[in-house]
Design a protein around this motif. Structure first.
Motif, PDB file in Angstrom:
ATOM      1  N   VAL A   1      -2.590  -1.516  -0.853  1.00 54.14           N
ATOM      2  CA  VAL A   1      -3.768  -1.651   0.020  1.00 54.14           C
ATOM      3  C   VAL A   1      -3.528  -1.122   1.428  1.00 54.14           C
ATOM      4  N   GLY A   2      -2.286  -0.777   1.754  1.00 55.87           N
ATOM      5  CA  GLY A   2      -2.012  -0.244   3.087  1.00 55.87           C
ATOM      6  C   GLY A   2      -2.315  -1.266   4.166  1.00 55.87           C
ATOM      7  N   ALA A   3      -3.121  -0.871   5.143  1.00 54.15           N
ATOM      8  CA  ALA A   3      -3.413  -1.747   6.280  1.00 54.15           C
ATOM      9  C   ALA A   3      -4.552  -2.725   6.004  1.00 54.15           C
ATOM     10  N   THR A   4      -5.214  -2.604   4.855  1.00 51.96           N
ATOM     11  CA  THR A   4      -6.314  -3.517   4.534  1.00 51.96           C
ATOM     12  C   THR A   4      -5.779  -4.937   4.367  1.00 51.96           C
ATOM     13  N   PRO A   5      -6.393  -5.938   5.008  1.00 49.18           N
ATOM     14  CA  PRO A   5      -5.931  -7.310   4.839  1.00 49.18           C
ATOM     15  C   PRO A   5      -5.983  -7.750   3.371  1.00 49.18           C
TER      16      PRO A   5
ATOM     17  N   LEU B   1     -14.405   1.585  -1.489  1.00 51.69           N
ATOM     18  CA  LEU B   1     -15.506   1.082  -0.659  1.00 51.69           C
ATOM     19  C   LEU B   1     -15.044   0.705   0.752  1.00 51.69           C
ATOM     20  N   ARG B   2     -13.756   0.946   1.062  1.00 55.45           N
ATOM     21  CA  ARG B   2     -13.191   0.621   2.380  1.00 55.45           C
ATOM     22  C   ARG B   2     -13.534  -0.812   2.797  1.00 55.45           C
ATOM     23  N   PRO B   3     -13.072  -1.791   2.039  1.00 57.11           N
ATOM     24  CA  PRO B   3     -13.415  -3.178   2.355  1.00 57.11           C
ATOM     25  C   PRO B   3     -12.660  -3.694   3.575  1.00 57.11           C
ATOM     26  N   ASP B   4     -13.138  -4.805   4.117  1.00 56.66           N
ATOM     27  CA  ASP B   4     -12.486  -5.442   5.258  1.00 56.66           C
ATOM     28  C   ASP B   4     -11.374  -6.381   4.817  1.00 56.66           C
ATOM     29  N   TYR B   5     -11.364  -6.738   3.543  1.00 57.25           N
ATOM     30  CA  TYR B   5     -10.196  -7.345   2.917  1.00 57.25           C
ATOM     31  C   TYR B   5     -10.299  -7.157   1.417  1.00 57.25           C
ATOM     32  N   VAL B   6      -9.144  -7.239   0.760  1.00 56.39           N
ATOM     33  CA  VAL B   6      -9.069  -7.239  -0.703  1.00 56.39           C
ATOM     34  C   VAL B   6      -8.465  -8.576  -1.107  1.00 56.39           C
ATOM     35  N   ALA B   7      -9.092  -9.249  -2.063  1.00 54.58           N
ATOM     36  CA  ALA B   7      -8.553 -10.509  -2.581  1.00 54.58           C
ATOM     37  C   ALA B   7      -7.903 -10.258  -3.937  1.00 54.58           C
TER      38      ALA B   7
ATOM     39  N   ILE C   1     -13.647  -8.006  -1.157  1.00 53.32           N
ATOM     40  CA  ILE C   1     -13.858  -7.742  -2.585  1.00 53.32           C
ATOM     41  C   ILE C   1     -12.731  -8.357  -3.416  1.00 53.32           C
ATOM     42  N   SER C   2     -13.099  -9.018  -4.505  1.00 51.68           N
ATOM     43  CA  SER C   2     -12.123  -9.582  -5.451  1.00 51.68           C
ATOM     44  C   SER C   2     -11.538  -8.485  -6.333  1.00 51.68           C
ATOM     45  N   THR C   3     -10.234  -8.594  -6.613  1.00 55.38           N
ATOM     46  CA  THR C   3      -9.597  -7.669  -7.558  1.00 55.38           C
ATOM     47  C   THR C   3      -8.624  -8.434  -8.446  1.00 55.38           C
ATOM     48  N   HIS C   4      -8.442  -7.921  -9.665  1.00 59.03           N
ATOM     49  CA  HIS C   4      -7.536  -8.549 -10.627  1.00 59.03           C
ATOM     50  C   HIS C   4      -6.633  -7.544 -11.328  1.00 59.03           C
ATOM     51  N   ASP C   5      -7.029  -6.264 -11.307  1.00 54.26           N
ATOM     52  CA  ASP C   5      -6.208  -5.243 -11.964  1.00 54.26           C
ATOM     53  C   ASP C   5      -6.344  -3.928 -11.198  1.00 54.26           C
ATOM     54  N   HIS C   6      -5.604  -2.911 -11.647  1.00 53.47           N
ATOM     55  CA  HIS C   6      -5.559  -1.652 -10.893  1.00 53.47           C
ATOM     56  C   HIS C   6      -6.918  -0.947 -10.825  1.00 53.47           C
ATOM     57  N   ALA C   7      -7.668  -0.980 -11.908  1.00 55.23           N
ATOM     58  CA  ALA C   7      -8.972  -0.315 -11.911  1.00 55.23           C
ATOM     59  C   ALA C   7      -9.895  -0.967 -10.876  1.00 55.23           C
ATOM     60  N   GLU C   8      -9.861  -2.301 -10.827  1.00 58.83           N
ATOM     61  CA  GLU C   8     -10.698  -3.008  -9.854  1.00 58.83           C
ATOM     62  C   GLU C   8     -10.231  -2.744  -8.427  1.00 58.83           C
ATOM     63  N   LEU C   9      -8.923  -2.632  -8.253  1.00 56.97           N
ATOM     64  CA  LEU C   9      -8.399  -2.346  -6.915  1.00 56.97           C
ATOM     65  C   LEU C   9      -8.828  -0.955  -6.460  1.00 56.97           C
TER      66      LEU C   9
END
Length: 198
Positions: A147-151, A112-118, A98-106
């Protein structure tokens, strides 16, 4: 499953034919504005090419097609999240970035417990007009904590040298688009990326 550190993003199977034989193992296909039949054919071909080369294909946006084709991985932007059926995506066993750009998006992404956050654009990018200016390495460090352990994927204006800076700041993966596609020697640039991220 640990994801490779180099993550090129292309808009056609032609690019995959060039990149995969060089050793690329994680690649996103981002196809915009194609009629349904052509889109499906192109995604199926990309899937076939990736499987033949032992690479992971990430489909950008087209979640219905990714489910129908039995793809492994999907990438959604924030606008895509508005219309995607997350339950159907999860039921199909698709991994999700999932793409993120700000705190609300993060916050929304992490729920959603993604497999990575961009995170992007880390540096200025010419790929698309965005309302966010460059995020910078301090934001990469902050996202690493959050993001902790999330890539964590760094995207936007990334070059091989900048990828090393992003890794030092806490990114796990560096994504590239125009650094390769606009390079006069794309294959040479891909080899350089593979060297730097090995």
């Amino acid at each position: 499953m640990r994801l490779p550190r180099f993550y090129p993003i292309f808009d056609s199977s032609g690019w995959l034919r060039r990149a995969l034989p060089l050793g690329v193992k994680l690649v996103q296909i981002r196809i915009k504005d194609q009629p349904p039949a052509r889109l499906m054919g192109e995604l199926a071909l990309c899937q076939e090419l990736c499987r033949a080369h032992g690479a992971t294909l990430v489909v950008n946006d087209h979640w219905r097609e990714a489910i129908d084709l039995g793809c492994d991985f999907l990438h959604l932007g924030q606008e895509d999240l508005d219309t995607a059926d997350i339950a159907a995506i999860r039921k199909a066993g698709l991994r999700l970035g999932i793409s993120t750009h700000d705190h609300a998006e993060l916050d929304r992404a992490l729920a959603l417990r993604p497999d990575y956050v961009a995170l992007g654009p880390v540096w200025p990018t010419i790929l698309k007009k965005m309302k966010w200016e460059q995020q910078g390495l301090d934001r990469v460090r902050e996202w690493r904590r959050l993001v902790g352990a999330t890539p964590l994927v760094a995207i936007g204006g990334v070059t091989p040298d900048r990828a090393l800076e992003a890794f030092a700041a806490g990114a796990d993966i560096a994504a590239a688009v125009t650094d390769i596609t606009l390079n006069p020697d794309p294959e040479g640039r891909i080899r350089e990326w593979l060297r730097v991220t090995a």
